[in-house]
Design a protein around this motif. Structure first.
Motif, PDB file in Angstrom:
ATOM      1  N   HIS A 237       0.518  -1.210  -0.099  1.00  0.00           N
ATOM      2  CA  HIS A 237      -0.048   0.254   0.048  1.00  0.00           C
ATOM      3  C   HIS A 237       1.025   1.107   0.005  1.00  0.00           C
ATOM      4  CE1 HIS A 237       0.656  -0.309   4.547  1.00  0.00           C
ATOM      5  NE2 HIS A 237       0.343   0.798   4.378  1.00  0.00           N
ATOM      6  N   MET A 238       1.915   1.087   0.553  1.00  0.00           N
ATOM      7  CA  MET A 238       2.801   2.409   0.692  1.00  0.00           C
ATOM      8  C   MET A 238       3.686   2.657  -0.896  1.00  0.00           C
ATOM      9  SD  MET A 238       4.929   2.308   4.305  1.00  0.00           S
ATOM     10  CE  MET A 238       4.060   2.621   5.808  1.00  0.00           C
ATOM     11  N   ARG A 239       3.933   1.304  -1.248  1.00  0.00           N
ATOM     12  CA  ARG A 239       4.408   1.486  -2.712  1.00  0.00           C
ATOM     13  C   ARG A 239       3.529   2.028  -3.796  1.00  0.00           C
ATOM     14  NH1 ARG A 239       7.596  -4.160  -4.209  1.00  0.00           N
ATOM     15  NH2 ARG A 239       8.020  -5.121  -1.962  1.00  0.00           N
ATOM     16  N   GLN A 240       2.242   1.690  -3.717  1.00  0.00           N
ATOM     17  CA  GLN A 240       1.185   2.407  -4.429  1.00  0.00           C
ATOM     18  C   GLN A 240       0.658   3.760  -4.324  1.00  0.00           C
ATOM     19  OE1 GLN A 240      -2.346  -0.108  -3.377  1.00  0.00           O
ATOM     20  NE2 GLN A 240      -1.859  -1.760  -4.807  1.00  0.00           N
ATOM     21  N   LEU A 241       1.082   4.288  -2.911  1.00  0.00           N
ATOM     22  CA  LEU A 241       1.066   5.641  -2.671  1.00  0.00           C
ATOM     23  C   LEU A 241       2.219   6.287  -3.349  1.00  0.00           C
ATOM     24  CD1 LEU A 241      -0.187   5.546   1.142  1.00  0.00           C
ATOM     25  CD2 LEU A 241      -1.474   6.579  -0.933  1.00  0.00           C
ATOM     26  N   ALA A 242       3.132   5.840  -3.320  1.00  0.00           N
ATOM     27  CA  ALA A 242       4.594   6.345  -3.888  1.00  0.00           C
ATOM     28  C   ALA A 242       4.508   6.182  -5.328  1.00  0.00           C
ATOM     29  CB  ALA A 242       5.859   5.752  -3.194  1.00  0.00           C
ATOM     30  N   GLY A 243       3.670   5.391  -5.838  1.00  0.00           N
ATOM     31  CA  GLY A 243       3.802   5.317  -7.404  1.00  0.00           C
ATOM     32  C   GLY A 243       5.049   4.245  -7.601  1.00  0.00           C
ATOM     33  N   ILE A 244       5.363   3.399  -7.157  1.00  0.00           N
ATOM     34  CA  ILE A 244       6.465   2.423  -7.205  1.00  0.00           C
ATOM     35  C   ILE A 244       6.161   1.109  -7.775  1.00  0.00           C
ATOM     36  CG2 ILE A 244       8.361   1.330  -5.969  1.00  0.00           C
ATOM     37  CD1 ILE A 244       8.600   3.989  -4.288  1.00  0.00           C
ATOM     38  N   ASN A 245       6.722   0.568  -8.420  1.00  0.00           N
ATOM     39  CA  ASN A 245       6.443  -0.590  -8.956  1.00  0.00           C
ATOM     40  C   ASN A 245       7.700  -1.461  -9.086  1.00  0.00           C
ATOM     41  OD1 ASN A 245       3.498  -0.558  -9.747  1.00  0.00           O
ATOM     42  ND2 ASN A 245       4.270   0.709 -11.632  1.00  0.00           N
ATOM     43  N   GLN A 246       7.862  -2.577  -8.655  1.00  0.00           N
ATOM     44  CA  GLN A 246       8.815  -3.576  -8.187  1.00  0.00           C
ATOM     45  C   GLN A 246       8.501  -5.009  -8.230  1.00  0.00           C
ATOM     46  OE1 GLN A 246      12.753  -2.250  -6.607  1.00  0.00           O
ATOM     47  NE2 GLN A 246      12.403  -3.947  -4.913  1.00  0.00           N
ATOM     48  N   SER A 247       9.150  -5.734  -9.083  1.00  0.00           N
ATOM     49  CA  SER A 247       8.640  -7.264  -8.846  1.00  0.00           C
ATOM     50  C   SER A 247       9.004  -7.912  -7.708  1.00  0.00           C
ATOM     51  CB  SER A 247       8.990  -7.859 -10.184  1.00  0.00           C
ATOM     52  OG  SER A 247      10.456  -8.070 -10.170  1.00  0.00           O
ATOM     53  N   ARG A 248       8.252  -9.188  -7.293  1.00  0.00           N
ATOM     54  CA  ARG A 248       8.797  -9.972  -6.438  1.00  0.00           C
ATOM     55  C   ARG A 248      10.179 -10.659  -6.776  1.00  0.00           C
ATOM     56  NH1 ARG A 248       3.401 -13.437  -5.021  1.00  0.00           N
ATOM     57  NH2 ARG A 248       2.059 -11.741  -4.522  1.00  0.00           N
ATOM     58  N   VAL A 249      10.418 -10.729  -8.117  1.00  0.00           N
ATOM     59  CA  VAL A 249      11.589 -11.588  -8.300  1.00  0.00           C
ATOM     60  C   VAL A 249      12.865 -10.552  -7.738  1.00  0.00           C
ATOM     61  CG1 VAL A 249      13.239 -12.254 -10.184  1.00  0.00           C
ATOM     62  CG2 VAL A 249      10.672 -12.966 -10.035  1.00  0.00           C
ATOM     63  N   THR A 250      12.564  -9.029  -8.288  1.00  0.00           N
ATOM     64  CA  THR A 250      13.540  -8.065  -7.932  1.00  0.00           C
ATOM     65  C   THR A 250      13.640  -8.081  -6.254  1.00  0.00           C
ATOM     66  OG1 THR A 250      13.163  -6.882  -9.696  1.00  0.00           O
ATOM     67  CG2 THR A 250      14.371  -5.560  -8.103  1.00  0.00           C
ATOM     68  N   ASP A 251      12.555  -8.265  -5.691  1.00  0.00           N
ATOM     69  CA  ASP A 251      12.609  -8.020  -4.275  1.00  0.00           C
ATOM     70  C   ASP A 251      13.347  -9.184  -3.625  1.00  0.00           C
ATOM     71  OD1 ASP A 251      10.628  -5.912  -4.058  1.00  0.00           O
ATOM     72  OD2 ASP A 251       9.173  -7.255  -3.265  1.00  0.00           O
ATOM     73  N   PHE A 252      13.248 -10.395  -4.086  1.00  0.00           N
ATOM     74  CA  PHE A 252      13.845 -11.497  -3.797  1.00  0.00           C
ATOM     75  C   PHE A 252      15.342 -11.509  -3.975  1.00  0.00           C
ATOM     76  CE2 PHE A 252      15.791 -15.790  -4.528  1.00  0.00           C
ATOM     77  CZ  PHE A 252      15.446 -16.490  -3.348  1.00  0.00           C
ATOM     78  N   ALA A 253      15.864 -11.024  -5.334  1.00  0.00           N
ATOM     79  CA  ALA A 253      17.112 -11.284  -5.626  1.00  0.00           C
ATOM     80  C   ALA A 253      17.842  -9.997  -4.759  1.00  0.00           C
ATOM     81  CB  ALA A 253      17.368 -10.850  -7.084  1.00  0.00           C
ATOM     82  N   VAL A 254      17.439  -8.892  -4.867  1.00  0.00           N
ATOM     83  CA  VAL A 254      18.095  -7.741  -4.164  1.00  0.00           C
ATOM     84  C   VAL A 254      18.381  -8.024  -2.554  1.00  0.00           C
ATOM     85  CG1 VAL A 254      16.264  -6.202  -3.498  1.00  0.00           C
ATOM     86  CG2 VAL A 254      18.638  -5.369  -3.911  1.00  0.00           C
ATOM     87  N   THR A 255      17.195  -8.770  -1.938  1.00  0.00           N
ATOM     88  CA  THR A 255      17.298  -9.158  -0.612  1.00  0.00           C
ATOM     89  C   THR A 255      18.511 -10.156  -0.588  1.00  0.00           C
ATOM     90  OG1 THR A 255      15.053  -8.571  -0.216  1.00  0.00           O
ATOM     91  CG2 THR A 255      15.943 -10.229   1.288  1.00  0.00           C
ATOM     92  N   ARG A 256      18.663 -11.112  -1.309  1.00  0.00           N
ATOM     93  CA  ARG A 256      19.709 -11.987  -1.106  1.00  0.00           C
ATOM     94  C   ARG A 256      21.098 -11.614  -1.240  1.00  0.00           C
ATOM     95  NH1 ARG A 256      18.548 -17.173   1.109  1.00  0.00           N
ATOM     96  NH2 ARG A 256      20.059 -17.990  -0.177  1.00  0.00           N
ATOM     97  N   LEU A 257      21.052 -10.619  -2.154  1.00  0.00           N
ATOM     98  CA  LEU A 257      22.441  -9.841  -2.390  1.00  0.00           C
ATOM     99  C   LEU A 257      22.696  -9.049  -1.234  1.00  0.00           C
ATOM    100  CD1 LEU A 257      24.704  -9.192  -4.278  1.00  0.00           C
ATOM    101  CD2 LEU A 257      23.224  -7.522  -5.228  1.00  0.00           C
ATOM    102  N   LEU A 258      21.779  -8.281  -0.730  1.00  0.00           N
ATOM    103  CA  LEU A 258      22.087  -7.484   0.341  1.00  0.00           C
ATOM    104  C   LEU A 258      22.487  -8.291   1.650  1.00  0.00           C
ATOM    105  CD1 LEU A 258      19.513  -4.353  -0.212  1.00  0.00           C
ATOM    106  CD2 LEU A 258      22.131  -4.426   0.226  1.00  0.00           C
ATOM    107  N   LYS A 259      21.757  -9.198   1.862  1.00  0.00           N
ATOM    108  CA  LYS A 259      22.015 -10.124   3.089  1.00  0.00           C
ATOM    109  C   LYS A 259      23.524 -10.604   3.095  1.00  0.00           C
ATOM    110  CE  LYS A 259      19.758 -13.795   5.706  1.00  0.00           C
ATOM    111  NZ  LYS A 259      19.386 -12.696   6.935  1.00  0.00           N
TER     112      LYS A 259
END
Length: 354
Positions: A237-259
């Protein structure tokens, strides 16, 4: 690269401040996920409060000197967690003066806003502590136990005493935190100014990372990493307010990389020192004694009430009422800009504004 001092050159803190060396605050706030991800997430989400957005947007500071604003924010939060009681008490007192300038009319509602308003200060506090915890659990070692989480929020209530909000209003469990943010959902809003500010903050690495030399070549990657990593932690809901789109694949990949990257960074104190020396160099003397295990001059952990009595301060909610009244008169009666008294006084502690 910032050259770190020897143990003999590090200035010990006067005391332990308000959190002991084994506190959950030190454990979570001392992790490298805090300055790289937690603070960025916090300042981004905060903009969904229309009153806070108006206070920040009207100064133009986030656009004109984002690197300075970021460094001062990191320094303040680090001081509350790690500095001695005298320094934090003085900083909290000056913070009320700084916020006395952030008053005006919120353009959408037409209502007055005041950065010292207790509800706004509680939003900033809870959003900051929750974001730092989220970054720690998402990109750092992992979930805290229920007892640790409860202790974390109990310690957050101590930090609340350095702002104008009421410590009794601080949520104390995961469930209470969820309820707090759910209660805020109807009050969140995203104007064009909000969306512009949030995207600017998400791309903040472009402003904070130096442009020259080899380090400057990493800016596009660093910006992508911090931006996508922060977005991966945002509710939809915060992404929608901010006008941000990001896929679940990107979420997963960047989380693993940052970890992985945070684990490497956490194991290297020289890398952490170098990173902080670039992002918020005035924070180094605050955390260096804790990093090096240098005991304070006095092994005390004070309560905020004990510190106020010792150093002669009053609760932030009761501080500088005359100044705040004068600022109200200047802005709402005389139609003049507020004075810069608090900002000027803050510079010896938090660094120059320009």
């Amino acid at each position: 690269m910032t050259k770190h001092k020897s143990r003999r050159e590090i200035t010990p803190h006067e005391d332990h401040g308000f959190f002991g060396p084994d506190s959950i605050t030190h454990k979570v706030w001392g992790h490298p996920t805090t300055p790289l991800m937690g603070i960025v997430r916090a300042v981004t989400i905060e903009e969904l409060d229309p009153n806070l957005l108006a206070a920040v947007h009207n100064t133009g500071a986030n656009y004109d000197r984002l690197d300075t604003r970021y460094a001062r924010t990191v320094q303040y939060f680090a001081a509350v967690a790690f500095a001695d009681s005298r320094s934090v008490s003085k900083m909290a007192d000056v913070l009320v003066k700084i916020h006395s300038k952030a008053i005006g009319i919120e353009p959408v509602s037409g209502n007055r806003y005041d950065a010292n308003d207790p509800a706004s200060q509680l939003w900033i506090l809870v959003t900051g502590w929750h974001s730092v915890l989220t970054a720690y659990e998402r990109f750092g070692p992992g979930k805290l136990s229920e007892a640790e989480v409860n202790q974390f929020w109990a310690e957050c209530a101590i930090a609340a005493e350095f702002q104008t909000c009421d410590p009794a209003d601080v949520p104390r469990t995961r469930e209470e935190v969820r309820a707090y943010f759910e209660g805020w959902r109807p009050r969140l809003a995203a104007s064009e100014a909000t969306q512009r500010m949030m995207h600017h903050l998400l791309n903040g690495a472009n402003e904070v990372v130096p442009r020259g030399g080899l380090l400057g070549l990493t800016r596009p990657f660093a910006n992508w990493l911090i931006r996508t990593g922060t977005i991966a932690t945002l509710p939809h809901h915060m992404r929608q307010l901010a006008g941000i789109n990001q896929s679940r694949v990107t979420d997963f990949a960047v989380t693993r990389l940052l970890k992985f990257m945070m684990a490497v960074l956490h194991r290297s104190r020289p890398l952490q020192r170098w990173m902080l020396g670039i992002l918020a160099p005035k924070t180094l003397p605050i955390v260096e004694p804790w990093w090096q295990g240098i005991a304070p001059l006095n092994a005390e952990v004070l309560t905020p009430a004990e510190a106020r009595e010792r150093y002669g301060y009053v609760k932030p909610a009761e501080a500088h009422l005359d100044l705040r009244a004068r600022q109200y008169a200047r802005v709402f009666v005389d139609q003049q800009p507020p004075s810069d008294e608090g900002l000027i006084e803050s510079q010896p502690m938090l660094g120059a504004l320009g």
